[in-house]
Scaffold this motif. Structure first.
Motif, PDB file in Angstrom:
ATOM      1  N   THR A 171       0.839  -1.199   0.000  1.00  0.00           N
ATOM      2  CA  THR A 171       0.000   0.000   0.000  1.00  0.00           C
ATOM      3  C   THR A 171       0.873   1.247   0.000  1.00  0.00           C
ATOM      4  O   THR A 171       1.986   1.223   0.541  1.00  0.00           O
ATOM      5  CB  THR A 171      -0.979   0.032   1.193  1.00  0.00           C
ATOM      6  OG1 THR A 171      -1.784   1.224   1.077  1.00  0.00           O
ATOM      7  CG2 THR A 171      -0.263   0.048   2.528  1.00  0.00           C
ATOM      8  N   GLU A 178      -0.639   3.997   1.132  1.00  0.00           N
ATOM      9  CA  GLU A 178      -1.299   4.772   2.184  1.00  0.00           C
ATOM     10  C   GLU A 178      -0.410   4.789   3.420  1.00  0.00           C
ATOM     11  O   GLU A 178       0.065   3.751   3.859  1.00  0.00           O
ATOM     12  CB  GLU A 178      -2.656   4.140   2.567  1.00  0.00           C
ATOM     13  CG  GLU A 178      -3.638   3.965   1.422  1.00  0.00           C
ATOM     14  CD  GLU A 178      -4.123   5.281   0.820  1.00  0.00           C
ATOM     15  OE1 GLU A 178      -4.072   6.309   1.520  1.00  0.00           O
ATOM     16  OE2 GLU A 178      -4.521   5.274  -0.367  1.00  0.00           O
ATOM     17  N   GLY A 179      -0.189   5.978   3.982  1.00  0.00           N
ATOM     18  CA  GLY A 179       0.599   6.088   5.214  1.00  0.00           C
ATOM     19  C   GLY A 179       2.065   5.753   4.999  1.00  0.00           C
ATOM     20  O   GLY A 179       2.729   5.250   5.911  1.00  0.00           O
ATOM     21  N   GLY A 180       2.581   5.964   3.815  1.00  0.00           N
ATOM     22  CA  GLY A 180       3.985   5.609   3.517  1.00  0.00           C
ATOM     23  C   GLY A 180       3.992   4.247   2.865  1.00  0.00           C
ATOM     24  O   GLY A 180       3.182   3.387   3.212  1.00  0.00           O
ATOM     25  N   SER A 207       4.503   0.557   2.025  1.00  0.00           N
ATOM     26  CA  SER A 207       4.861  -0.650   2.779  1.00  0.00           C
ATOM     27  C   SER A 207       4.539  -1.891   1.967  1.00  0.00           C
ATOM     28  O   SER A 207       3.616  -1.899   1.151  1.00  0.00           O
ATOM     29  CB  SER A 207       4.145  -0.686   4.128  1.00  0.00           C
ATOM     30  OG  SER A 207       2.754  -0.682   3.935  1.00  0.00           O
ATOM     31  N   GLY A 253       7.188  -1.139   6.452  1.00  0.00           N
ATOM     32  CA  GLY A 253       7.600   0.087   5.772  1.00  0.00           C
ATOM     33  C   GLY A 253       8.868  -0.152   4.958  1.00  0.00           C
ATOM     34  O   GLY A 253       9.752  -0.908   5.391  1.00  0.00           O
ATOM     35  N   TYR A 288       2.410  10.137  -5.677  1.00  0.00           N
ATOM     36  CA  TYR A 288       3.098  10.981  -4.678  1.00  0.00           C
ATOM     37  C   TYR A 288       3.215  12.394  -5.206  1.00  0.00           C
ATOM     38  O   TYR A 288       4.071  12.677  -6.031  1.00  0.00           O
ATOM     39  CB  TYR A 288       4.503  10.460  -4.404  1.00  0.00           C
ATOM     40  CG  TYR A 288       4.573   9.031  -3.962  1.00  0.00           C
ATOM     41  CD1 TYR A 288       3.853   8.584  -2.852  1.00  0.00           C
ATOM     42  CD2 TYR A 288       5.360   8.122  -4.651  1.00  0.00           C
ATOM     43  CE1 TYR A 288       3.925   7.261  -2.454  1.00  0.00           C
ATOM     44  CE2 TYR A 288       5.444   6.801  -4.251  1.00  0.00           C
ATOM     45  CZ  TYR A 288       4.719   6.379  -3.162  1.00  0.00           C
ATOM     46  OH  TYR A 288       4.792   5.077  -2.770  1.00  0.00           O
TER      47      TYR A 288
END
Ligand code: ACO
Length: 373
Positions: free
Chosen positions: A22, A24-26, A28, A33, A261
């Motif tokens: 994903t 989302e949220g960085g 991973s 991560g 991004y």
């Protein structure tokens, strides 16, 4: 039938479900991560994670390594073909042809079961670096360097390419770049692979198509354009003026911008450290300085930030790798993400068949050919 909604380039469209990655949220991979993975894992561990779903134990990693290392060889007819391709064949085109050819020789080629797909994916992971290195050396008239069973994916590739062992620092830098390139959700090449296998085609066909999609400069081909752009500036003294002039001409600066991004690509920041560290030994500090200036201009003028290709092109240049190898190196990593998506698609398949918004002529009748003037 209701009117379908339309988003040019499928921007923002959710086109499927995945448990692999994903943004989302960085970024991973399977919950980890990419910063954590690149700091604490080898590429080989990440390859296992993507293909098998979990990070390996030491024993699982050893078995995986043994299987992959044993598959680092090509069928003789493919070796012959690689030596016979026209001399202007690019390494990425040779790789696309080779993956398609490897399908003929894989005993599981037509088996779309989960286990067969894993076996094929591990074999392609092993074979792709061999293809790149063998074709490269053949194109230079150099003798082939047999694969080493004891080396990691990155170390063996550099060894086969150069005929000498890479330093631990080089292997780590290459490993981090491969980890960062390994997977990226529904990017163009991965989506192409999923579309292909959603017809119940096969893994080799999906990966062949993915390599074709990767080639373009809006996707993987961008890492090969990065050094051309840096060279074109002439160096730090001229970088700002060159960049402003290029933007005024509405040119794209390859290595900047991203469909997802908009405020920067976390991968670019991670790999920049490695590109920077590799530069002095190669006498490439000037290109790091140039890159910094261009980054400042792009942020100020376009609110646009580097993507992973920007430091990757510089790192590979500092490692003295030739530019046409950069996108094949991306493929040598992304094979893991592509294969994981092919497997996920086939494990729970539904044909991918979207609609188009028709913009052509209104309904009309065919005229006799004599009346069509
Ligand atoms: N340099 C200059 N201008 C750019 C750039 C760039 N790198 N990227 C986008 N723009 C401009 C476009 O010209 C356009 O301007 P306009 O509105 O005045 O016409 C605007 O920004 C929007 O561009 P789009 O192409 O619509 O944006 P999109 O989301 O489709 O772009 C893409 C994503 C294709 C990656 C784009 O940023 C690009 O072409 N970048 C350069 C190629 C590149 O580096 N690709 C690597 C992708 S990451 C990877 O594969 C690891």
């Amino acid at each position: 039938m209701s009117t379908p909604t339309y988003s040019p380039g499928l921007e923002g469209v959710v086109a499927g479900e995945t448990a692999i990655c994903t943004v989302e949220g960085g970024l991973s991979y399977r919950g980890y991560g990419v910063g954590d993975l690149s700091e604490h894992c080898s590429f080989d561990e990440v390859a296992y994670l993507l293909l098998h779903g979990e990070l390996p134990t030491a024993a699982q990693l050893q078995q995986f390594h043994t299987r992959v290392a044993a598959a680092r060889r090509l069928p003789p007819p493919l070796k012959h073909l690689l030596g016979e391709l026209p001399k202007w064949t690019t390494p990425l085109d040779a790789l696309r042809t080779a993956v398609s050819t490897l399908g003929h020789f894989d005993q599981d080629a037509a088996d779309n079961s989960h286990d067969a797909n894993l076996r094929k994916a591990e074999r392609l992971l092993a074979q792709i670096p061999v293809v790149i290195a063998d074709h490269y050396r053949a194109s230079k008239g150099l003798p082939e360097v047999p694969a080493r069973q004891d080396l990691s994916h990155a170390a063996n590739f550099l060894y086969m390419l150069r005929g000498t062992e890479a330093t631990a620092t080089e292997v780590k830098a290459m490993d981090v770049s491969l980890i960062l390139y390994a997977e990226h959700e529904f990017n163009a090449s991965t989506f192409a692979a999923r579309v292909i296998v959603s017809t119940l085609s096969d893994l080799h066909s999906g990966i062949t198509g993915a390599i074709g999609a990767l080639k373009g400069p809006l996707h993987g081909g961008a890492n090969e354009k990065v050094m051309d752009i840096l060279f074109a500036t002439g160096g730090p003294e001229n970088a700002e003026a060159w960049t402003r002039a290029a933007l005024a001409r509405k040119e794209r600066i390859m290595g900047f911008g991203h469909r997802v991004y908009k405020a920067g690509d976390v991968r670019a920041g991670i790999l920049k450290t490695y590109a920077r560290a590799a530069a002095p030994a190669a006498g490439a500090e000037k290109w790091e300085e140039t890159a910094d200036i261009m980054e400042r201009v792009m942020a100020a003028e376009k609110n646009m930030y580097p993507n992973l290709d920007w430091p990757a092109g510089r790192l590979y240049h500092a490692m003295k790798l030739e530019i046409p190898l950069y996108t094949p190196i991306f493929a040598m990593s992304r094979i893991t993400g592509w294969a994981a998506h092919v497997i996920e698609q086939l494990d729970n398949n539904r044909l991918i068949r979207p609609r188009a918004l028709y913009k052509g002529p209104a309904a009309r009748a065919v005229k006799a050919i004599s009346d069509r003037g």
